[in-house]
Design a protein around this motif. Sequence first.
Motif, PDB file in Angstrom:
ATOM      1  N   TYR A  11      -8.819  -3.552  -2.520  1.00  0.00           N
ATOM      2  CA  TYR A  11      -7.751  -3.735  -3.717  1.00  0.00           C
ATOM      3  C   TYR A  11      -6.885  -4.938  -3.970  1.00  0.00           C
ATOM      4  N   PHE A  63      -6.671  -0.738 -10.897  1.00  0.00           N
ATOM      5  CA  PHE A  63      -6.724  -2.374  -9.710  1.00  0.00           C
ATOM      6  C   PHE A  63      -8.401  -2.331  -9.829  1.00  0.00           C
ATOM      7  N   TRP A  64      -8.834  -3.822  -9.915  1.00  0.00           N
ATOM      8  CA  TRP A  64     -10.491  -4.468  -9.637  1.00  0.00           C
ATOM      9  C   TRP A  64      -9.957  -3.843  -7.830  1.00  0.00           C
ATOM     10  N   GLU A  65     -11.879  -3.449  -7.142  1.00  0.00           N
ATOM     11  CA  GLU A  65     -11.808  -3.447  -6.376  1.00  0.00           C
ATOM     12  C   GLU A  65     -12.228  -4.592  -5.605  1.00  0.00           C
ATOM     13  N   PHE A 113       0.632   3.206  -5.282  1.00  0.00           N
ATOM     14  CA  PHE A 113      -0.757   1.980  -5.697  1.00  0.00           C
ATOM     15  C   PHE A 113      -1.745   2.918  -5.037  1.00  0.00           C
ATOM     16  N   THR A 128      -2.129   4.542  -8.219  1.00  0.00           N
ATOM     17  CA  THR A 128      -2.898   4.246  -9.401  1.00  0.00           C
ATOM     18  C   THR A 128      -4.722   3.638  -8.808  1.00  0.00           C
ATOM     19  N   ALA A 129      -4.433   2.582  -7.642  1.00  0.00           N
ATOM     20  CA  ALA A 129      -5.735   2.334  -7.414  1.00  0.00           C
ATOM     21  C   ALA A 129      -7.277   3.539  -7.133  1.00  0.00           C
ATOM     22  N   GLU A 130      -6.548   4.274  -6.916  1.00  0.00           N
ATOM     23  CA  GLU A 130      -7.915   5.449  -7.327  1.00  0.00           C
ATOM     24  C   GLU A 130      -7.993   6.190  -8.249  1.00  0.00           C
ATOM     25  N   ALA A 158      -3.295  -8.456  -6.186  1.00  0.00           N
ATOM     26  CA  ALA A 158      -3.676  -7.157  -6.526  1.00  0.00           C
ATOM     27  C   ALA A 158      -3.616  -7.802  -7.782  1.00  0.00           C
ATOM     28  N   LYS A 160       0.778  -1.356   0.192  1.00  0.00           N
ATOM     29  CA  LYS A 160      -0.415   0.366   0.152  1.00  0.00           C
ATOM     30  C   LYS A 160       0.192   1.119   0.205  1.00  0.00           C
ATOM     31  N   PRO A 213      -4.710  -6.025 -11.641  1.00  0.00           N
ATOM     32  CA  PRO A 213      -4.654  -4.585 -12.593  1.00  0.00           C
ATOM     33  C   PRO A 213      -5.882  -5.019 -13.594  1.00  0.00           C
ATOM     34  N   ARG A 214      -6.097  -3.372 -14.103  1.00  0.00           N
ATOM     35  CA  ARG A 214      -7.917  -3.991 -14.508  1.00  0.00           C
ATOM     36  C   ARG A 214      -7.702  -4.104 -16.542  1.00  0.00           C
TER      37      ARG A 214
END
Lengths: 519, 323
Positions: A155, A122-124, A113, A116-118, A347, A109, A349-350
Amino acid sequence: MTPRKRLRAPLAILTVTGLALTAACSSGGDEGDGDGNGGGEGDALSSLSIMSPYFAAVPPEEDDPIDQALTELTGVDISVQWVPNTDYGERTNVVLAGDDIPDVMVMGKTPAFVQTAEAGGFWELTDYLNSGDYPNLVSENPEVQEATSVNGHVYGVYRSRDVIRHCIILRADWLANLGLEQPQTVEELYEVARAFTEDDPDGNGADDTYGFINPAWPGSIGSGSPYDALELWHGAGNVWLDDGGELVPSFTTDAWMEAVEYERDLVQNGYTNPDYATMDPATWNEPFLNGQGGIIIDVQSRAPQLVELFREQDPENAESYVALVGQPEGPHGTFAMPTSGYSNFLAIPRSSVETEEQLEQVLQVLNDMNSTEAQILLNNGIEGDNFTVEGEYAVYNEDRQDFTDQVSGAWAQLGTNVAGYNAYATQPATPYDEELAQLRLDLQAEDLENAVFNPAASLASETYQSSGTQLDTLISDARIQFIAGQIDEAGLQDVIDRWHSQGGDQVIAELNELYSELG
Amino acid sequence: MATLIEAEAVSGGADITPRPPNRRNVRETLVRYRWLLFLMLPGIIYFLLFRFWPMYGAQIAFRDYIPFLGIEGSQWVGWEHFETFFTNPDFPRLLRNTLILAALSLFIAFPLTIVMALLLNELRLNILKRTVQTLVYVPHFLSWTVVVSLTGLLFAVGNGPLWTLLNDVLGTDTNFLADPAWFRPLIVLQDVWKNTGWGTIIFLAALAGVDQEQYEAAIIDGAGRWQRVWHITLPSIRSTIIVLLILQTGQILNTGFEQIYLMSNALNRTVADVFDTYVYFVGIQQGSYSYATAVGLAKAIVGVILIFGTNWLAKRFNQQGIF
């Protein structure tokens, strides 16, 4: 060939190289089109690529026995991109910026990261993990799963670690020489440190010992240092303290001040090693082994390590040197220091796993990889090949040590064990080791009841993301300066004021807003 | 050879037949030096690939770069990061620490290199000179990690030989590695130990080129050793000194990340924080790539200005610059 023609070839090469570079770059900004999915967009996955760090000397080869067994178990061709642990953080950034993104990545975290997640990278997984469709991925410690989240959004599937690891390790022979009991409170601990320094615990008639051994800590505040532990035991909370529904930084509490004064007295009276500000943490064991210092506040696993080292030095009495004591009671109650309970998470990735169907398939694979059978593969290896089972323990085949090292130094990194660790433990070499292992479990259970978790662990404040490291370092440096006597209470307060004005106040406001929203 | 003469002849003809002279010349040059150019190719490719191409990425200093979004996908923020940096409360401290370390290196380490080269040059016994020369090069090949570890051992509290010696002499009980007052001396000491020998190479080459007859004449005129050094040796290598000085000033803000990072700790960080370590903390540890790039870029621009400035100064004082 005329001279002009000869010049053309190199020029052409240059031009082509340039064009290729331009092309490579412009596609860098595009959506990655996934890799190794074995099919076009939206098709079911026939293979799964995972990026993971490894610690072993050599990473496992593609399609080694574990890989084959996992592929058979999950029904999907698993291929792992092994990256040396030291380069891992850097590599994840490069990989995320490129267009060849694996389907599953071990991520921490970090600010990068969270960004990128926000940004949707990445998939929630919150709803998927809570749905119960993946029984092996349902966390046995919801607090830990909560802590891995970013403002409540999970995530990744976290890689579970012991929640309680901290303890006090003392020279048992010194305690015995001085007729002292194992310390149960921080006051008793202070008294032991004093006695270890002043009362000649090794009985050699010389003033050549001290109590605490503290190395120069590489992390800042809230990074599991001996100082962090002492402060938490004094009741300062774990980085943040919930004070009547409001979050306050630990270091603004009276308990924290009391704790750093305690730490300063330990140093100023000579009850701590004189090079506490510069000692290399890699040499932490040495003063303990050499009989210079007698107290270490660190993780429990250091105790068996020390026993092993004493065995090399003095095989006959090796079992009489190390005392392992649980976390002590403080002046304002009993508080125990937990770890974050996890070390990074897997995690998804989308850009490589594009559809929900594919996501569900990946989660199914991760679920299968967390079954007891898979856990044994990842943590122990292949039964009958590199280990055999005796009772509840694994006994390793020395001839297959290289393979075992690859299992424990690489494959084990893919284990999440969120629903519990079901693989075999290594058989203890002696009854004493078995006793010590049992003691560790008992202390863990005891301390877990008093564990103080960081109430802000899951909250991501924007200001903290951008300047947290500097803010934290400000405080951890001031703490050492205060302990060293370089600055006094007023000087420490000045630094804390600076923390407030340089962004700390914003962090407090942002975190409290999130805290009231989510709590 | 024939081609060369032919080429001369053709270019000579350019005076008679009016043609765009530049284009013509460029082509002639290309043809004439084709093999040299071909030899240069790997160098050109290297510079394009590893020096010029990465400059494309420098634009992230003006964006909020998130690797996942890519360079062009990240939001453009203009000068925001530069503003934050220059108004940062840490800025004056970083600048002061960086400049002090740079000045120490410029005024202590750099002259010592010249002194060392002069001393080596005065050695008469060739075998001794060569041996000493080789020995002083050796530390250059040790990494900073090794040098810092050695320092750690020598100054270890309680049993380090230099810790014991210095504290006995000074009558103190200092942990030199943690004392802010000792940070800069230690850094300079390490720098001198590691790099002085290596730095002498270029000066020794320049010294080898000094006309020996001048010395002979000076000896006949009754010049002593000091006079010879002052009036012959130093003036002869003046241009070399100036060139190296100009290059050195361009490096002024590059204090050497590894050495300082490894030597810094909680107690000496007030004097140890420099731009390079700051970029590391902010950029790598905190993931603010854009901000760190902005700081690096600002640093590089200052470096370029300093190079041009010193070069200009050198020319003003009738010395040869580097361009």
